[in-house]
Design a protein around this motif. Structure first.
Motif, PDB file in Angstrom:
ATOM      1  N   GLY A  19       0.705  -1.169  -0.019  1.00 55.51           N
ATOM      2  CA  GLY A  19      -0.114  -0.115  -0.020  1.00 55.51           C
ATOM      3  C   GLY A  19       0.903   1.435   0.082  1.00 55.51           C
ATOM      4  N   ASN A  20       2.049   1.079  -0.435  1.00 58.53           N
ATOM      5  CA  ASN A  20       2.996   2.309  -0.356  1.00 58.53           C
ATOM      6  C   ASN A  20       3.419   2.653  -1.738  1.00 58.53           C
ATOM      7  N   ALA A  21       2.499   2.779  -2.882  1.00 64.31           N
ATOM      8  CA  ALA A  21       3.210   2.794  -4.158  1.00 64.31           C
ATOM      9  C   ALA A  21       1.996   3.822  -4.838  1.00 64.31           C
ATOM     10  N   ALA A  22       2.565   4.507  -5.756  1.00 64.95           N
ATOM     11  CA  ALA A  22       1.703   5.491  -6.775  1.00 64.95           C
ATOM     12  C   ALA A  22       2.090   5.751  -8.157  1.00 64.95           C
ATOM     13  N   TRP A  23       1.355   5.494  -9.014  1.00 63.00           N
ATOM     14  CA  TRP A  23       1.627   5.759 -10.419  1.00 63.00           C
ATOM     15  C   TRP A  23       1.706   7.170 -10.660  1.00 63.00           C
ATOM     16  N   PHE A  24       2.538   7.796 -11.562  1.00 62.74           N
ATOM     17  CA  PHE A  24       2.550   9.123 -11.869  1.00 62.74           C
ATOM     18  C   PHE A  24       2.610   9.074 -13.676  1.00 62.74           C
ATOM     19  N   VAL A  25       1.353   9.434 -14.182  1.00 59.35           N
ATOM     20  CA  VAL A  25       1.257   8.886 -15.567  1.00 59.35           C
ATOM     21  C   VAL A  25       1.151  10.415 -16.306  1.00 59.35           C
ATOM     22  N   HIS A  95      -3.456   2.332 -20.066  1.00 63.05           N
ATOM     23  CA  HIS A  95      -4.628   2.575 -18.812  1.00 63.05           C
ATOM     24  C   HIS A  95      -5.211   1.488 -18.242  1.00 63.05           C
ATOM     25  N   HIS A  96      -5.438   0.281 -19.171  1.00 63.92           N
ATOM     26  CA  HIS A  96      -5.868  -0.890 -18.610  1.00 63.92           C
ATOM     27  C   HIS A  96      -4.996  -1.529 -17.575  1.00 63.92           C
ATOM     28  N   GLN A  97      -3.784  -1.614 -17.870  1.00 67.70           N
ATOM     29  CA  GLN A  97      -2.889  -2.162 -17.061  1.00 67.70           C
ATOM     30  C   GLN A  97      -2.527  -1.432 -15.622  1.00 67.70           C
ATOM     31  N   ILE A  98      -2.565  -0.352 -15.806  1.00 69.01           N
ATOM     32  CA  ILE A  98      -2.521   0.697 -14.538  1.00 69.01           C
ATOM     33  C   ILE A  98      -3.546   0.765 -13.761  1.00 69.01           C
ATOM     34  N   ALA A  99      -4.945   0.309 -14.492  1.00 67.07           N
ATOM     35  CA  ALA A  99      -6.004   0.479 -13.648  1.00 67.07           C
ATOM     36  C   ALA A  99      -6.260  -1.146 -12.994  1.00 67.07           C
ATOM     37  N   ARG A 100      -5.644  -2.092 -13.590  1.00 63.25           N
ATOM     38  CA  ARG A 100      -5.674  -3.406 -13.128  1.00 63.25           C
ATOM     39  C   ARG A 100      -4.625  -3.516 -11.780  1.00 63.25           C
ATOM     40  N   SER A 101      -3.533  -2.713 -11.714  1.00 63.27           N
ATOM     41  CA  SER A 101      -2.432  -2.900 -10.867  1.00 63.27           C
ATOM     42  C   SER A 101      -2.908  -2.597  -9.451  1.00 63.27           C
ATOM     43  N   ASN A 102      -2.387  -3.178  -8.378  1.00 64.15           N
ATOM     44  CA  ASN A 102      -2.846  -3.193  -6.925  1.00 64.15           C
ATOM     45  C   ASN A 102      -2.213  -1.837  -6.388  1.00 64.15           C
ATOM     46  N   VAL A 103      -2.426  -0.916  -7.212  1.00 65.87           N
ATOM     47  CA  VAL A 103      -1.832   0.501  -6.662  1.00 65.87           C
ATOM     48  C   VAL A 103      -3.029   1.751  -6.538  1.00 65.87           C
ATOM     49  N   GLY A 104      -2.922   2.015  -5.188  1.00 68.38           N
ATOM     50  CA  GLY A 104      -4.405   2.827  -4.614  1.00 68.38           C
ATOM     51  C   GLY A 104      -4.302   4.204  -5.345  1.00 68.38           C
ATOM     52  N   THR A 105      -3.098   4.698  -5.588  1.00 67.17           N
ATOM     53  CA  THR A 105      -3.145   5.940  -5.967  1.00 67.17           C
ATOM     54  C   THR A 105      -2.491   6.271  -7.451  1.00 67.17           C
ATOM     55  N   LEU A 186       5.372  11.803  -1.907  1.00 67.67           N
ATOM     56  CA  LEU A 186       6.739  11.570  -2.222  1.00 67.67           C
ATOM     57  C   LEU A 186       7.364  11.139  -1.307  1.00 67.67           C
ATOM     58  N   LEU A 187       7.065  11.521   0.142  1.00 68.34           N
ATOM     59  CA  LEU A 187       7.910  11.015   1.092  1.00 68.34           C
ATOM     60  C   LEU A 187       7.582   9.747   1.779  1.00 68.34           C
ATOM     61  N   GLY A 188       6.229   9.395   1.430  1.00 71.42           N
ATOM     62  CA  GLY A 188       5.528   8.213   2.131  1.00 71.42           C
ATOM     63  C   GLY A 188       5.383   6.919   1.032  1.00 71.42           C
ATOM     64  N   LYS A 189       5.537   7.386   0.052  1.00 73.82           N
ATOM     65  CA  LYS A 189       5.096   6.237  -1.134  1.00 73.82           C
ATOM     66  C   LYS A 189       6.210   6.163  -2.281  1.00 73.82           C
ATOM     67  N   SER A 190       6.251   4.922  -2.769  1.00 76.11           N
ATOM     68  CA  SER A 190       7.222   4.778  -4.045  1.00 76.11           C
ATOM     69  C   SER A 190       6.632   5.239  -5.300  1.00 76.11           C
ATOM     70  N   PHE A 191       6.883   6.229  -6.049  1.00 75.46           N
ATOM     71  CA  PHE A 191       6.404   6.582  -7.556  1.00 75.46           C
ATOM     72  C   PHE A 191       6.980   5.901  -8.510  1.00 75.46           C
TER      73      PHE A 191
END
Length: 457
Positions: A19-25, A95-105, A186-191
């Motif tokens: 639960g510590n990840a985020a995409w930047f698209v 978009h479909h793969q990013i949506a399917r990933s277990n990334v909440g942000t 940026l401090l709490g998640k891996s982008f």
């Protein structure tokens, strides 16, 4: 796969699992949907300014020149973008793969709605945050957050779009809540940045914040981008200098041999981000001794530490989960680390098993669970089981059919080209045994574990 890329995939996927990840698209993800890039967008405006726009230009400055020409009115610029980008584009592979990933942000600088459309098509709940007031609202559990850092068509006013130089210069002042949210993430998640390339102006705000916070960040940040053709020494050299500068501010940029390789890596992350998780579906009326054996085998602490997702169903899946829990207790395995519980829609309405009108609602309720499942064990079952398997396919889960009879639903899954290809990669001898109804618990467990991430904790 290079060690550098392997580290990116494993590090970001593991952060996502916890639960510590985020995409930047960025805009590059929308180009396969036939949407123009920044240079092409600004070329017609450059002609009005009497200049030729190239990739080497300061593109926000070009946009600013046009706003200046319009006496400071950003409306015509935004209208041009809407006319060019606001058409009937459809979500693409990214978009479909990013949506399917277990990334909440999911952060994005794109104005289009393609990410939202991909989430909706996958029956996933999401919340879009655009304005300053959106940033302070509490997040709902199980909901993907889409943060549109530069505005959104159909919602933002011209003044709220981030396009021209002055918008970037005043970003932190005019958007303090968004900036604070970005700093916190940026401090709490891996982008993981995807859809950006050398010199991309849209990423300058986040790079500025990343530089300020680099020494305090607790998680690594990554970028995936296609390498410049080495035949063009100038472009390749500039990209390497840019890559080194990204490293200076804490972003590890991995260059891929082409856009196909970027897509394949995003797809791999989409599944791997779910960790070593298994969901079991099957008839809620029948029992299976084989399912119980599989459950007992999966509990073995000498095996990879698989996590089972318990959807609170009866029948075959309950046989497997009960055997798993009993074996864990007998072997003093901590069940808190090996089980995750989800609500059961069948318990609220038994018609889910026989009324096809309720299938869309069943899919909506199961989407959060299946988005977190790496693999799905599919035993024979009825309409509900088939709906869950269909949704699991849409969400990119690995389907492992376990036929118990020649007339059951699992045998037909073996003949599905997508499922069969996946099984051949994981366990080449699995399909003949499944078709002959001669699968053992060992066969099933080995197939499950063959592509599982090795790091549940």
């Amino acid at each position: 796969m290079s060690a550098e890329l392997e580290n990116l995939v494993n590090s970001f996927s593991r952060a996502a699992f916890h639960g510590n990840a985020a995409w930047f698209v960025g805009a590059g993800t929308s180009r396969p949907s036939a949407l123009s890039g920044w240079v092409d967008l600004l070329k017609p405006l450059g002609q009005e300014l009497g200049i030729t726009v190239t990739a080497n230009d300061d593109l926000p400055a070009i946009a600013q020149y046009y706003v200046n020409k319009m006496s400071g009115n950003k409306g015509p610029l935004v209208q041009h973008l809407r006319q060019t980008l606001g058409g009937a584009a459809r979500p693409n592979f990214y978009h479909h793969q990013i949506a399917r990933s277990n990334v909440g942000t999911i952060w994005t600088t794109n104005y289009d709605h393609l990410i939202e459309a991909a989430l909706a098509q996958a029956s996933l709940r999401y919340r879009v945050r655009i304005r300053e007031s959106d940033m302070v609202e509490l997040a709902e559990p199980g909901t993907t957050e889409v943060v549109k850092a530069h505005g959104s068509f159909g919602v933002s006013s011209p003044a709220e779009f981030v396009i021209a130089s002055e918008d970037f210069e005043d970003y932190a002042y005019k958007r303090p809540a968004t900036t604070a949210r970005l700093q916190s993430n940026l401090l709490g998640k891996s982008f993981l940045f995807v859809g950006y390339g050398y010199g991309d102006p849209n990423v300058r705000t986040v790079l500025l914040e990343a530089r300020r916070l680099a020494e305090r960040a607790s998680h690594p940040h990554f970028m995936l981008t296609a390498a410049q053709d080495t035949a063009d020494a100038e472009k390749a050299g500039r990209q390497e200098l840019w890559r080194a500068d990204l490293a200076r501010i804490g972003i590890k940029c991995v260059l891929m041999p082409g856009y196909d390789a970027v897509e394949q890596t995003v797809a791999r992350i989409a599944r791997r981000s779910r960790g070593p998780t298994v969901y079991v579906t099957g008839s809620h009326k029948d029992s299976s001794a084989l399912a119980s054996e599989v459950g007992k085998s999966l509990a073995d602490p000498m095996q990879s530490r698989t996590i089972l997702l318990d959807g609170q169903s009866a029948g075959i899946s309950r046989d497997l989960l009960s055997a798993f829990q009993t074996a864990c207790v007998e072997q003093q395995v901590d069940l808190n680390e090996r089980l995750r519980f989800f609500p059961n829609p069948y318990s609220s309405n038994p018609k889910f098993s026989s009324d096809p009108r309720l299938l869309p609602l069943l899919k909506e309720w199961r989407s959060s669970l299946l988005r977190q499942a790496h693999s799905v064990l599919a035993f024979d079952g009825g309409m509900g089981t088939q709906a869950e398997v269909e949704l699991a396919k849409e969400l990119g889960c690995c389907i492992v059919p376990v036929p118990l009879s020649t007339t059951g639903s699992a045998l037909s899954l073996i003949r599905d080209p997508q499922i069969a290809a996946d099984l051949d990669k994981r366990a080449p001898g699995y399909i003949p045994k499944a078709e002959a109804l001669k699968l053992s618990a060992t066969d099933i467990v080995e197939c499950l574990l063959s592509d599982m991430p090795p790091w549940p904790h």
